[in-house]
Design a protein around this motif. Sequence first.
Motif, PDB file in Angstrom:
ATOM      1  N   UNK A 102     -56.844  84.666  28.923  1.00  0.00           N
ATOM      2  CA  UNK A 102     -56.079  85.166  27.719  1.00  0.00           C
ATOM      3  C   UNK A 102     -56.371  86.493  27.529  1.00  0.00           C
ATOM      4  N   UNK A 103     -55.719  87.110  26.482  1.00  0.00           N
ATOM      5  CA  UNK A 103     -56.000  88.349  25.965  1.00  0.00           C
ATOM      6  C   UNK A 103     -56.701  88.181  25.041  1.00  0.00           C
ATOM      7  N   UNK A 104     -57.346  89.518  24.537  1.00  0.00           N
ATOM      8  CA  UNK A 104     -58.032  89.707  23.342  1.00  0.00           C
ATOM      9  C   UNK A 104     -57.221  89.463  22.045  1.00  0.00           C
ATOM     10  N   UNK A 105     -56.067  89.543  22.052  1.00  0.00           N
ATOM     11  CA  UNK A 105     -55.070  89.632  21.122  1.00  0.00           C
ATOM     12  C   UNK A 105     -54.727  88.174  20.786  1.00  0.00           C
ATOM     13  N   UNK A 106     -55.250  87.164  21.340  1.00  0.00           N
ATOM     14  CA  UNK A 106     -54.837  85.654  21.323  1.00  0.00           C
ATOM     15  C   UNK A 106     -55.686  85.261  20.243  1.00  0.00           C
ATOM     16  N   UNK A 107     -55.064  84.645  19.223  1.00  0.00           N
ATOM     17  CA  UNK A 107     -55.705  83.957  18.183  1.00  0.00           C
ATOM     18  C   UNK A 107     -56.895  83.062  18.466  1.00  0.00           C
ATOM     19  N   UNK A 108     -56.572  82.287  19.517  1.00  0.00           N
ATOM     20  CA  UNK A 108     -57.308  80.915  19.801  1.00  0.00           C
ATOM     21  C   UNK A 108     -58.547  81.566  20.314  1.00  0.00           C
ATOM     22  N   UNK A 109     -58.339  82.495  21.224  1.00  0.00           N
ATOM     23  CA  UNK A 109     -59.833  83.343  21.754  1.00  0.00           C
ATOM     24  C   UNK A 109     -60.625  84.029  20.593  1.00  0.00           C
ATOM     25  N   UNK A 110     -59.937  84.524  19.689  1.00  0.00           N
ATOM     26  CA  UNK A 110     -60.622  85.268  18.597  1.00  0.00           C
ATOM     27  C   UNK A 110     -61.477  84.023  17.825  1.00  0.00           C
ATOM     28  N   UNK A 156     -65.475  83.565  17.475  1.00  0.00           N
ATOM     29  CA  UNK A 156     -65.930  83.706  15.977  1.00  0.00           C
ATOM     30  C   UNK A 156     -66.730  82.431  15.675  1.00  0.00           C
ATOM     31  N   UNK A 157     -66.453  81.261  16.197  1.00  0.00           N
ATOM     32  CA  UNK A 157     -67.199  80.060  15.924  1.00  0.00           C
ATOM     33  C   UNK A 157     -68.438  80.133  16.968  1.00  0.00           C
ATOM     34  N   UNK A 158     -68.392  80.720  18.173  1.00  0.00           N
ATOM     35  CA  UNK A 158     -69.486  80.756  19.098  1.00  0.00           C
ATOM     36  C   UNK A 158     -70.644  81.889  18.333  1.00  0.00           C
ATOM     37  N   UNK A 159     -70.297  82.868  17.583  1.00  0.00           N
ATOM     38  CA  UNK A 159     -71.252  83.568  17.259  1.00  0.00           C
ATOM     39  C   UNK A 159     -71.871  83.290  15.855  1.00  0.00           C
ATOM     40  N   UNK A 160     -70.623  82.946  15.116  1.00  0.00           N
ATOM     41  CA  UNK A 160     -70.956  82.651  13.543  1.00  0.00           C
ATOM     42  C   UNK A 160     -71.401  81.064  13.328  1.00  0.00           C
ATOM     43  N   UNK A 161     -71.221  80.191  14.228  1.00  0.00           N
ATOM     44  CA  UNK A 161     -71.381  78.794  13.920  1.00  0.00           C
ATOM     45  C   UNK A 161     -70.279  78.196  13.571  1.00  0.00           C
ATOM     46  N   UNK A 162     -70.350  76.827  13.433  1.00  0.00           N
ATOM     47  CA  UNK A 162     -68.962  75.940  12.790  1.00  0.00           C
ATOM     48  C   UNK A 162     -69.295  75.912  11.420  1.00  0.00           C
TER      49      UNK A 162
END
Length: 100
Positions: free
Chosen positions: A81-89, A93-99
């Motif tokens: 996907x692209x970095x502009x894709x909302x799902x990838x963002x 974010x969840x991976x870095x900041x947690x659920x």
Amino acid sequence: MQPTSLLHRAIRRLQLTTKQVNGGYYKGTRSGAMGRHTKHGQYIIDWDKVRTYVVPDLAGFQLTPFVTKKMEPTRGEFPGSSPLDGKAYLENWKRVNGED
């Protein structure tokens, strides 16, 4: 509040920006005109004003470019996907900041 006289003199020596003066100030790019406009809306190039660069003979030159031609393509952080894709963002974010 006014700046001190020493600071005021130092500010005057700095270059002006377009935000510090009225609307008639155009800074430009120091590129210069390479020709002229005609009354019919065309542009005539003056070839005496066009910049020309003289390249020396590079036969037997020993230096190589900075990037090697043997480098393999690198993968991005967003596979598929692209970095502009909302799902990838959101996944990132969840991976870095947690659920939440």
